[in-house]
Design an enzyme around this catalytic site. Structure first.
Site, short mmCIF file in Angstrom:
data_model
loop_
_atom_site.label_atom_id
_atom_site.label_comp_id
_atom_site.label_asym_id
_atom_site.label_seq_id
_atom_site.Cartn_x
_atom_site.Cartn_y
_atom_site.Cartn_z
N GLY A 198 -18.07 3.65 -16.22
CA GLY A 198 -19.34 2.86 -16.63
C GLY A 198 -19.77 1.60 -15.72
N HIS B 8 -5.29 11.41 -21.86
CA HIS B 8 -5.49 10.15 -21.57
C HIS B 8 -6.96 9.89 -20.73
CE1 HIS B 8 -4.42 5.56 -20.22
NE2 HIS B 8 -5.35 5.67 -21.04
N ASP B 9 -7.86 9.26 -21.20
CA ASP B 9 -9.25 9.26 -20.65
C ASP B 9 -9.07 8.84 -19.01
OD1 ASP B 9 -8.78 6.70 -21.10
OD2 ASP B 9 -10.67 6.60 -22.16
N THR B 10 -8.05 7.80 -18.85
CA THR B 10 -7.80 7.51 -17.41
C THR B 10 -7.44 8.53 -16.46
OG1 THR B 10 -7.61 5.29 -17.99
CG2 THR B 10 -6.74 5.88 -16.07
N THR C 140 -14.54 -0.30 -21.05
CA THR C 140 -14.05 -1.35 -21.95
C THR C 140 -12.70 -2.11 -21.39
OG1 THR C 140 -14.99 -0.34 -23.84
CG2 THR C 140 -13.31 -1.85 -24.31
N SER D 38 -17.74 3.96 -27.89
CA SER D 38 -18.73 4.99 -28.17
C SER D 38 -17.71 6.39 -27.84
CB SER D 38 -19.97 5.19 -27.29
OG SER D 38 -19.58 5.11 -25.89
N ALA E 178 -13.41 3.40 -26.66
CA ALA E 178 -13.30 2.52 -27.59
C ALA E 178 -14.42 2.07 -28.29
CB ALA E 178 -12.35 1.50 -27.14
N ARG F 61 -18.61 11.02 -26.79
CA ARG F 61 -19.97 11.71 -26.34
C ARG F 61 -19.20 13.01 -26.16
NH1 ARG F 61 -20.36 9.49 -21.18
NH2 ARG F 61 -18.35 9.66 -20.05
#
Length: 464
Positions: free
Chosen positions: A385, A219-221, A242, A10, A8, A12
């Site tokens: 992160g 979904h990134d999770t 985030t 950044s 949300a 990469r």
């Protein structure tokens, strides 16, 4: 492989390598992301994301495949020619205010949960689509962000299941679109594209010399949970960024009245698993606090916060006032005053309040998850992160009363390349094999509970 990981704040592109006893990712391009206010609407710059995605894949050099994961719920609408009708709207936009109540007059929360198993959040895709109103008349297809980028790369239209399961339009038991539900709330079922399993080769990227594009856990999770270095089943995970997604991995959904009342979600995972979790506000509150202060000295603030008294003031970090952008220190002070606590008076105390409150939310969420499912939690894995935040990891161990294993930080990218590698022929038959490779190759830090802090009293303070 090239792993495109869009968050949300950044995005990469990572170059990943997978082989026998080998698993690594290296960042080759990073770029900013975030909402763009244009008039009354908060948008995403999806064209900019696509441009950066193409540039990053090219910078990754010779690769065997491409996979894209991102945040959930947001989408683009295509017209009958397959053209984008407008920039996707940000989930933090205010357009869904009042929509959940309007939907509830047609479909009860119990009916919604029985079909979709999804946590009630005001920005769920269902509510966003209902808020479109007549604008849906010109639309023919709805594509979530990773599916939209895959479509532009390959020309192939489809919806990967782990992300589709976050829309509140997906039947979590039959693993199909909930078309009857869509019709009930005024969403044309024809907008919902064919479903794909993670690991499906979508097609080839014509702009990138015919490279195969793989639908990963988009979904990134879902991708991050693939790379949780767990063994056995008695573990909890927190995908910390985030947002924080805190929960358990289950073989089937938990749809009880108690789970509904506790507002837990049942999202699809890789290999047919269920991510039984709840969204916790996450490090958004901290990042907005730093923005309010116009400082980037997170390391110094964390050092000072570690020396500040613990649990001096705590707030419900999931309260709705912390969702939109704005002056978080002022909101934290107001929340403390309402609950009869002395507001934090220094920046160090503000940061400590945020992290104590976040650890308290993790504790509450994971204890409820264990109670609802009858599971025992022997260890908590923090990936993403937040695994870099030593103070948060230690506070989480203290709050939960079990060890915390922090890492890998790049879990989403690692899960992305693992699913790609299996789709392209690597011998990784199941999640256990993938996680064994993660344990063998990735650095993980262990935090033991110190016994510090009266977390029961802090929880009772909030309950009062």
């Amino acid at each position: 492989m090239a792993a495109v990981d869009l968050g949300a704040s950044s995005g990469r592109v990572m170059a990943g390598t997978v082989g026998s006893s080998v698993l690594s990712v290296e960042e080759v391009r990073r770029f900013a992301n975030g909402g763009i206010q244009a008039g009354p609407v908060l948008y995403w710059d999806v064209l900019g994301l696509y441009r950066e995605t193409l540039a990053g894949i090219r910078e990754a050099g010779p690769v065997s495949g491409i996979g894209i994961d991102s945040w959930a719920v947001d989408y683009g609408l295509l017209d009958e020619r397959g053209a984008l009708l407008g920039n996707p709207v940000h989930y933090r936009d205010s357009r869904t205010e009042g929509v959940p109540a309007a939907v509830a007059s047609k479909v009860s929360d119990r009916e919604l949960y029985d079909v979709t198993g999804l946590q009630q959040l005001p920005f769920n895709t269902l509510y966003q689509l209902v808020s479109e109103g007549d604008r849906l008349d010109a639309a023919r297809t709805m594509l979530l962000i990773p599916d939209l980028l895959n479509y532009w790369l390959t020309g192939s239209i489809g919806a990967e299941r782990t992300n589709a399961s976050t829309t509140q339009l997906y039947d979590v038991r039959s693993r199909t679109w909930a078309t009857s539900l869509a019709s009930q709330v005024g969403i044309p079922p024809g907008l919902l594209p064919p479903l794909r399993d993670p690991g499906t080769v979508v097609g080839t990227a014509s702009e990138l010399v015919g490279l195969p594009v793989v639908a990963v856990g988009s979904h990134d999770t879902a991708s991050a949970v693939v790379a949780v270095p767990a063994s056995g089943t008695n573990f909890a995970y927190i995908s910390s960024g985030t947002w924080s997604l805190a929960g358990l991995e289950l073989p089937s959904p938990e749809l009880s009245d108690a789970a509904l009342a506790a507002n837990f979600t049942n999202e699809g995972g890789v290999d047919g698993t269920i991510r039984f979790l709840r969204n916790v506000m996450g490090l958004w509150v901290l990042s907005e606090t730093l923005r309010t202060w116009s400082t980037s000295d997170l390391a110094g603030l964390l050092l000072a916060a570690a020396s500040s008294p613990g649990l001096a003031a705590v707030v419900d970090i999931d309260a709705p006032e912390f969702l939109p952008p704005g002056d978080m220190p002022a909101r934290l002070a107001a929340a403390c005053s309402v609950t009869g606590q002395r507001p934090p008076s220094s920046r160090a105390e503000v940061v400590r309040c945020i992290l104590d409150s976040l650890a308290l939310a993790y504790r509450r969420t994971l204890r409820q998850a264990a109670s609802l499912t009858g599971r025992t939690i022997d260890v908590v894995h923090i990936v993403g992160g937040g695994a870099r935040n030593e103070l948060l990891c230690q506070l989480t161990a203290d709050a939960c009363g079990v060890p915390v294993l922090a890492g890998p930080v790049e879990a989403a990218a690692l899960g992305n390349v693992l699913v790609q590698a299996r789709a392209l022929g690597e011998d990784l038959p199941d999640l256990a094999a993938m996680r064994a490779l993660v344990r063998e190759t990735q650095e993980v830090r262990r935090y033991e509970p110190s016994g510090a802090g009266d977390w029961d009293a802090a929880e009772a303070r909030l309950a009062r």
